[in-house]
Design a protein around this motif. Structure first.
Motif, PDB file in Angstrom:
ATOM      1  N   ALA A 145      20.503   9.254  40.357  1.00 35.75           N
ATOM      2  CA  ALA A 145      19.637   8.534  40.897  1.00 35.75           C
ATOM      3  C   ALA A 145      19.987   9.584  42.144  1.00 35.75           C
ATOM      4  O   ALA A 145      18.278   9.789  43.495  1.00 35.75           O
ATOM      5  N   GLU A 146      20.718   9.201  43.107  1.00 31.04           N
ATOM      6  CA  GLU A 146      20.138  10.197  44.492  1.00 31.04           C
ATOM      7  C   GLU A 146      20.134  11.111  44.653  1.00 31.04           C
ATOM      8  O   GLU A 146      19.350  11.784  45.141  1.00 31.04           O
ATOM      9  N   ILE A 147      20.659  12.239  43.482  1.00 29.47           N
ATOM     10  CA  ILE A 147      20.449  13.890  43.907  1.00 29.47           C
ATOM     11  C   ILE A 147      19.292  13.753  43.356  1.00 29.47           C
ATOM     12  O   ILE A 147      18.020  14.556  43.773  1.00 29.47           O
ATOM     13  N   ALA A 148      18.511  12.922  42.280  1.00 26.78           N
ATOM     14  CA  ALA A 148      17.215  13.002  42.215  1.00 26.78           C
ATOM     15  C   ALA A 148      16.310  12.623  43.150  1.00 26.78           C
ATOM     16  O   ALA A 148      15.033  13.696  42.917  1.00 26.78           O
ATOM     17  N   ARG A 149      16.693  11.737  43.953  1.00 28.03           N
ATOM     18  CA  ARG A 149      16.114  11.482  44.378  1.00 28.03           C
ATOM     19  C   ARG A 149      15.783  12.471  46.100  1.00 28.03           C
ATOM     20  O   ARG A 149      14.655  13.039  46.366  1.00 28.03           O
ATOM     21  N   ALA A 150      17.385  13.373  45.719  1.00 25.54           N
ATOM     22  CA  ALA A 150      17.235  14.519  46.907  1.00 25.54           C
ATOM     23  C   ALA A 150      16.353  15.633  46.690  1.00 25.54           C
ATOM     24  O   ALA A 150      15.815  16.613  47.360  1.00 25.54           O
ATOM     25  N   LEU A 151      15.710  16.247  45.294  1.00 29.66           N
ATOM     26  CA  LEU A 151      15.551  16.967  44.430  1.00 29.66           C
ATOM     27  C   LEU A 151      14.316  17.067  43.884  1.00 29.66           C
ATOM     28  O   LEU A 151      13.577  18.029  43.221  1.00 29.66           O
ATOM     29  N   PHE A 152      13.613  15.577  44.688  1.00 30.37           N
ATOM     30  CA  PHE A 152      12.321  15.242  43.566  1.00 30.37           C
ATOM     31  C   PHE A 152      12.090  15.886  42.905  1.00 30.37           C
ATOM     32  O   PHE A 152      11.595  15.676  41.900  1.00 30.37           O
ATOM     33  N   ALA A 153      13.180  15.246  41.735  1.00 25.78           N
ATOM     34  CA  ALA A 153      13.028  15.280  40.477  1.00 25.78           C
ATOM     35  C   ALA A 153      13.688  14.218  39.444  1.00 25.78           C
ATOM     36  O   ALA A 153      14.107  12.822  40.355  1.00 25.78           O
ATOM     37  N   LYS A 154      13.255  13.835  38.130  1.00 24.33           N
ATOM     38  CA  LYS A 154      13.666  12.821  37.158  1.00 24.33           C
ATOM     39  C   LYS A 154      15.302  12.734  37.164  1.00 24.33           C
ATOM     40  O   LYS A 154      15.592  13.899  36.342  1.00 24.33           O
ATOM     41  N   GLU A 155      15.513  10.835  37.243  1.00 26.77           N
ATOM     42  CA  GLU A 155      16.776  11.235  37.273  1.00 26.77           C
ATOM     43  C   GLU A 155      17.645  11.503  35.821  1.00 26.77           C
ATOM     44  O   GLU A 155      18.429  12.378  35.430  1.00 26.77           O
ATOM     45  N   SER A 156      16.974  11.304  34.299  1.00 24.44           N
ATOM     46  CA  SER A 156      17.400  11.848  33.724  1.00 24.44           C
ATOM     47  C   SER A 156      17.244  14.145  33.591  1.00 24.44           C
ATOM     48  O   SER A 156      18.158  14.055  32.822  1.00 24.44           O
ATOM     49  N   THR A 157      16.390  14.215  34.125  1.00 24.58           N
ATOM     50  CA  THR A 157      16.103  15.521  34.313  1.00 24.58           C
ATOM     51  C   THR A 157      17.465  16.057  34.581  1.00 24.58           C
ATOM     52  O   THR A 157      18.044  16.406  34.481  1.00 24.58           O
ATOM     53  N   ILE A 158      18.050  15.656  36.160  1.00 30.81           N
ATOM     54  CA  ILE A 158      18.973  15.782  36.595  1.00 30.81           C
ATOM     55  C   ILE A 158      20.667  15.870  35.564  1.00 30.81           C
ATOM     56  O   ILE A 158      21.006  16.605  36.031  1.00 30.81           O
ATOM     57  N   ALA A 159      20.433  14.356  34.960  1.00 30.06           N
ATOM     58  CA  ALA A 159      21.586  14.385  34.272  1.00 30.06           C
ATOM     59  C   ALA A 159      21.526  15.596  32.875  1.00 30.06           C
ATOM     60  O   ALA A 159      22.876  16.251  32.482  1.00 30.06           O
ATOM     61  N   GLN A 160      20.562  16.226  32.655  1.00 29.88           N
ATOM     62  CA  GLN A 160      20.139  16.939  31.801  1.00 29.88           C
ATOM     63  C   GLN A 160      20.656  18.383  32.008  1.00 29.88           C
ATOM     64  O   GLN A 160      21.539  19.028  31.327  1.00 29.88           O
ATOM     65  N   ARG A 161      20.409  18.449  33.124  1.00 32.63           N
ATOM     66  CA  ARG A 161      21.284  20.253  34.192  1.00 32.63           C
ATOM     67  C   ARG A 161      22.597  19.553  34.228  1.00 32.63           C
ATOM     68  O   ARG A 161      23.414  20.968  33.501  1.00 32.63           O
ATOM     69  N   ILE A 162      23.046  18.574  34.591  1.00 28.04           N
ATOM     70  CA  ILE A 162      24.553  18.764  35.008  1.00 28.04           C
ATOM     71  C   ILE A 162      25.447  18.603  33.704  1.00 28.04           C
ATOM     72  O   ILE A 162      25.762  19.335  33.682  1.00 28.04           O
ATOM     73  N   THR A 163      25.150  17.658  33.110  1.00 26.87           N
ATOM     74  CA  THR A 163      25.388  18.667  31.337  1.00 26.87           C
ATOM     75  C   THR A 163      25.310  20.018  31.194  1.00 26.87           C
ATOM     76  O   THR A 163      26.556  20.139  30.768  1.00 26.87           O
ATOM     77  N   ARG A 164      24.325  19.976  31.120  1.00 28.49           N
ATOM     78  CA  ARG A 164      24.548  21.894  30.699  1.00 28.49           C
ATOM     79  C   ARG A 164      25.118  22.681  31.568  1.00 28.49           C
ATOM     80  O   ARG A 164      25.568  23.313  30.837  1.00 28.49           O
ATOM     81  N   ALA A 165      24.875  22.226  32.679  1.00 33.01           N
ATOM     82  CA  ALA A 165      25.983  22.954  34.230  1.00 33.01           C
ATOM     83  C   ALA A 165      27.241  23.117  34.002  1.00 33.01           C
ATOM     84  O   ALA A 165      28.040  23.964  33.325  1.00 33.01           O
ATOM     85  N   LYS A 166      27.842  22.214  33.249  1.00 38.99           N
ATOM     86  CA  LYS A 166      29.026  21.383  33.072  1.00 38.99           C
ATOM     87  C   LYS A 166      29.250  22.364  31.308  1.00 38.99           C
ATOM     88  O   LYS A 166      30.676  23.706  30.957  1.00 38.99           O
ATOM     89  N   ALA A 167      28.793  22.936  30.219  1.00 36.98           N
ATOM     90  CA  ALA A 167      28.748  23.190  29.254  1.00 36.98           C
ATOM     91  C   ALA A 167      28.647  25.304  29.503  1.00 36.98           C
ATOM     92  O   ALA A 167      29.280  26.068  29.554  1.00 36.98           O
ATOM     93  N   GLN A 168      27.605  25.892  30.610  1.00 37.62           N
ATOM     94  CA  GLN A 168      27.490  26.545  30.512  1.00 37.62           C
ATOM     95  C   GLN A 168      28.805  27.342  31.439  1.00 37.62           C
ATOM     96  O   GLN A 168      29.575  28.836  31.228  1.00 37.62           O
ATOM     97  N   LEU A 169      29.841  26.327  32.772  1.00 37.07           N
ATOM     98  CA  LEU A 169      30.413  26.363  33.195  1.00 37.07           C
ATOM     99  C   LEU A 169      32.104  26.466  32.207  1.00 37.07           C
ATOM    100  O   LEU A 169      33.467  26.726  32.948  1.00 37.07           O
ATOM    101  N   ALA A 170      32.803  25.896  31.598  1.00 37.98           N
ATOM    102  CA  ALA A 170      33.722  25.997  30.077  1.00 37.98           C
ATOM    103  C   ALA A 170      34.153  27.263  30.459  1.00 37.98           C
ATOM    104  O   ALA A 170      33.490  28.271  30.118  1.00 37.98           O
ATOM    105  N   GLY A 171      35.554  27.123  30.746  1.00 32.92           N
ATOM    106  CA  GLY A 171      36.608  28.850  30.756  1.00 32.92           C
ATOM    107  C   GLY A 171      36.367  29.461  31.927  1.00 32.92           C
ATOM    108  O   GLY A 171      37.082  30.407  32.056  1.00 32.92           O
ATOM    109  N   GLU A 172      35.525  28.819  32.728  1.00 26.25           N
ATOM    110  CA  GLU A 172      35.459  29.788  33.760  1.00 26.25           C
ATOM    111  C   GLU A 172      36.805  29.858  34.723  1.00 26.25           C
ATOM    112  O   GLU A 172      37.550  27.690  34.938  1.00 26.25           O
ATOM    113  N   PRO A 173      37.241  30.931  35.688  1.00 23.97           N
ATOM    114  CA  PRO A 173      38.055  30.507  36.296  1.00 23.97           C
ATOM    115  C   PRO A 173      38.111  29.665  37.498  1.00 23.97           C
ATOM    116  O   PRO A 173      36.911  29.965  38.417  1.00 23.97           O
ATOM    117  N   PHE A 174      38.816  29.271  38.098  1.00 24.20           N
ATOM    118  CA  PHE A 174      38.442  28.621  38.926  1.00 24.20           C
ATOM    119  C   PHE A 174      39.568  28.651  40.734  1.00 24.20           C
ATOM    120  O   PHE A 174      40.778  28.959  41.091  1.00 24.20           O
TER     121      PHE A 174
END
Length: 415
Positions: free
Chosen positions: A145-174
Motif C-alpha cells: 500500500a505504501e509503495i502504491a501511494r509513493a508511485l501513484f499506482a494501484k495496490e494490485s498493480t504493485i503486487a503483480q510487479r513485485i511477484t513478476r520481478a522476483k520470478a525474473q531475478l530467480a537464479g541471479e547471483p548476489f
C-alpha cells in the motif's frame, strides 16, 4: 504482529535477507527462511521473553532454516546421483556446502548488504517501475500500500510487479555488478533511495507525521553510495539533497508531535551540521558537472531547491524567484504533475496566487492530498473562502496519515 516485534522486523528484515542471499540462497528461499524466523519470534518471544539481541536471534534462526533447507537439497541431489544422473546433471543440481557459504568472509567492495541488495534489485532485466517496487519492498520494507501511494499506482498493480520481478531475478547471483553496469543502475538506485527517504520524511499512512528511522537509513545508504562512487554527480547530489532535507527533521514536529510545515518552522532547530554536509556535497556535485561540461541533472536541481530553503534564515527571506527558476529547469527535465504542482506553489509566492491557481487546477492529481491542500491555500489567499474550505475537506478525505489529517482539520477550523 505485536508493535515491538514489528519494529524489530522493519529494522532487521533487509539485513537478514541480504545475509542469506550472500550465503547462496535464492531470493525466494531467503524470504521464506526470514519469514520462518519471524514466525518463530512471534511464537517464542511473548512466552520466553525477549532475547538480549533480537536481531542476532533472528539471524541465527534464519541461518539455521537455510542450513536445513540446503542440506535437504544436498540429500536430494545425492539421491539423484545414486539413480545414475549424468555428470552435467549432477553439477547443475548439487548444492554447495552450506557451512562453507555461511562462514565465507570474502572481500566486499560495497561493504553494505542493503546497498548491495539495491543494486541487485535494480537489475536491467526488470522494467523501471518493477525495479522501484521490488527494491522498496525488499530494502525499505515498505508495504504494498505504501509503495502504491509513493508511485501513484494501484495496490494490485504493485503486487503483480513485485511477484513478476522476483520470478525474473530467480537464479541471479548476489554480487555487485561490474563498474560499467553499476553506473547503468545508478539512476534507479538513487530514485529508490529518495522514494524511501520521502516515505520517512512524510509518512503516507499511520499515526506519526514522520518516520525518522527510515530517513536516517536512506541517508546512511546515500552517504555510502556517494563514497563508493565519488566521480558520479548524481550520487553526490542525492547525498546533498537528503542531508539538506534531513536537517529539517527536528523542526518538522512540535513538542507534542504535531506537524509543522516548512514556512512555519523554527529554523534555529534545524541541524546545522547536516546543512553544512549537504552544501558541501552540493559543491562536489557542481564541480563534477563542471568538470564533465554537463548541465545539472534532476537530482542536482532538487538539491539546489533544498539549498535555497537552507540559506533562508527566516521564511520571509526565501528567494522565491530563484526557486521558480530551478523549478522551470526541473520541469523541463522531469515533466511530472508533482513537479508542476511544486512549481505552481513557488509561482504563487513569487508572483501571486491568481497566476498560479489555474495551473494547479489543470493538474490531474486525484487522491493526492497536497494538491488539494495547495489549492485550498491559494483559494484562501484570494478570499474565496468557501471554495478553500471545500478543497481542504477533499484533502482530509484523501490523506492516510493521522497527523496530517489533524493538521488539515485545524486549518479548516481556523478558516
Amino acid at each position: 504482529m505485536t508493535p515491538p516485534i514489528e519494529a524489530v522486523w522493519r529494522l532487521e528484515a533487509t539485513r537478514l535477507i541480504a545475509a542469506l542471499l550472500r550465503a547462496g540462497a535464492s531470493l525466494a528461499l531467503a524470504e521464506d527462511c526470514v519469514q520462518d524466523a519471524l514466525v518463530a519470534a512471534m511464537q517464542r518471544w511473548p512466552a520466553e521473553g525477549w532475547p538480549e539481541r533480537p536481531g542476532a536471534w533472528l539471524m541465527t534462526v534464519a541461518k539455521h532454516r537455510l542450513l536445513d533447507r540446503m542440506r535437504h537439497a544436498q540429500m536430494a541431489a545425492r539421491e539423484q546421483q545414486a539413480l545414475g544422473n549424468d555428470a552435467d546433471s549432477r553439477a547443475a543440481h548439487l548444492a554447495p556446502d552450506p557451512l562453507d557459504l555461511l562462514l565465507a568472509d570474502e572481500a566486499d567492495e560495497v561493504g553494505d548488504d542493503a546497498l548491495r541488495l539495491m543494486f541487485i534489485a535494480c537489475h536491467p532485466k526488470l522494467a523501471r517501475e518493477a525495479q522501484w517496487a521490488l527494491t522498496l519492498r525488499l530494502v525499505a520494507g515498505l508495504t504494498v500500500a505504501e509503495i502504491a501511494r509513493a508511485l501513484f499506482a494501484k495496490e494490485s498493480t504493485i503486487a503483480q510487479r513485485i511477484t513478476r520481478a522476483k520470478a525474473q531475478l530467480a537464479g541471479e547471483p548476489f554480487e555487485l555488478p561490474p563498474a560499467s553496469e553499476r553506473t547503468a543502475r545508478l539512476e534507479a538506485v538513487c530514485t529508490v533511495l529518495y522514494l524511501m527517504f520521502n516515505e520517512g520524511y512524510v509518512a503516507s499512512s499511520g499515526a506519526e507525521w514522520t518516520r525518522p528511522t527510515l530517513c536516517h537509513e536512506a541517508l546512511r545508504l546515500a552517504r555510502h553510495l556517494a563514497a563508493l562512487l565519488p566521480t558520479e554527480a548524481d550520487a553526490q547530489a542525492l547525498q546533498a539533497l537528503m542531508e539538506l532535507q534531513a536537517s529539517r527533521l527536528p523542526a518538522r514536529t512540535d513538542a507534542l508531535g504535531r506537524p509543522v510545515l516548512l514556512m512555519d518552522q523554527d529554523r534555529s532547530r534545524w541541524d546545522h551540521l547536516l546543512l553544512r554536509r549537504g552544501l558541501t556535497a552540493l559543491t562536489r556535485c557542481r564541480n563534477l558537472n563542471a568538470l564533465k561540461s554537463q548541465g545539472p541533472g534532476i537530482l542536482t536541481l532538487q538539491a539546489e531547491l533544498a539549498a535555497v530553503h537552507a540559506r533562508a534564515t527566516h521564511a520571509e527571506d526565501t528567494d522565491w524567484p530563484q526557486l521558480l527558476r530551478f523549478y522551470d529547469a526541473l520541469l523541463a527535465l522531469q515533466p511530472s504533475p508533482v513537479v508542476a504542482l511544486n512549481r505552481a506553489i513557488a509561482l504563487s509566492h513569487a508572483v501571486g496566487p491568481a497566476q498560479a491557481l489555474p495551473l494547479v487546477e489543470a493538474l490531474l492529481l486525484t487522491g493526492y492530498p497536497w494538491w488539494a491542500s495547495a489549492r485550498a491555500d491559494m483559494l484562501q489567499r484570494l478570499d474565496r473562502i468557501e471554495e478553500a474550505r471545500e478543497a481542504l475537506r477533499q484533502a482530509i478525505a484523501w490523506t492516510g496519515n493521522e497527523r496530517e489529517r489533524v493538521l488539515l482539520m485545524e486549518r479548516l477550523g481556523h478558516m
